[in-house]
Scaffold this motif. Structure first.
Motif, short mmCIF file in Angstrom:
data_model
loop_
_atom_site.label_atom_id
_atom_site.label_comp_id
_atom_site.label_asym_id
_atom_site.label_seq_id
_atom_site.Cartn_x
_atom_site.Cartn_y
_atom_site.Cartn_z
N HIS A 88 0.61 5.04 0.94
CA HIS A 88 -0.30 5.97 1.46
C HIS A 88 -0.34 7.29 0.24
N HIS A 142 -0.03 -4.10 4.31
CA HIS A 142 -1.39 -4.17 4.95
C HIS A 142 -1.51 -5.47 5.70
N HIS A 183 0.90 -1.19 -0.14
CA HIS A 183 -0.04 -0.05 0.10
C HIS A 183 0.93 1.15 0.04
N GLU A 195 3.40 0.46 2.84
CA GLU A 195 3.03 -0.18 3.88
C GLU A 195 2.68 -1.64 3.32
CU LIG Z 1 -1.45 1.53 4.32
#
Ligand SMILES: [Cu+2]
Length: 117
Positions: free
Chosen positions: A72, A103, A70, A101
């Motif tokens: 952001h 998840h 992911h 990141e």
């Molecule tokens: Cu995230």
């Protein structure tokens, strides 16, 4: 003879110098940027991706575990499976620092840095 050689050498050096001084700023024009990101044992290498605004970015991501990658800010998600690297393509139209990141493990892997042009 020696003199004309010296003259030619001087001209070459001068032209080389001019080329360096006058060439366009590297960041002046959006570029294609590709990064190979490798995730092993929950750590990503490299853990920082740095581009300029409006660059066209490809993240080529591989992982030793199934994960949900992911970014952001850009809010892009990509499933990655071991042995099946995947690409994320985007235009870096938001400036700032954005977390990348996983998840699946909710782990921060690194940072995407987009500098204003
Ligand atoms: Cu995230």
């Amino acid at each position: 003879m020696a003199r004309s050689l010296i003259l030619i050498a001087l001209i070459v050096v001068l032209l080389g110098g001019l080329f360096f001084v006058l060439r366009p700023e590297k960041s002046a024009v959006p570029r294609e940027r590709t990064f190979d990101l490798s995730i092993k044992g929950g750590e990503m290498s490299p853990d920082e991706v740095s581009v300029h605004e409006d660059d066209r970015v490809t993240l080529h991501i591989s992982s030793d575990k199934p994960m949900e990658f992911h970014v952001h800010g850009y809010d892009m998600e990509q499933e990655i499976k071991p042995g099946a690297p995947a690409d994320l393509h985007f235009r870096a139209d938001l400036t700032g620092r954005f977390e990348m990141e996983d998840h699946e493990s909710e782990r921060e892997l690194g940072v995407l840095q987009v500098r204003p042009r």
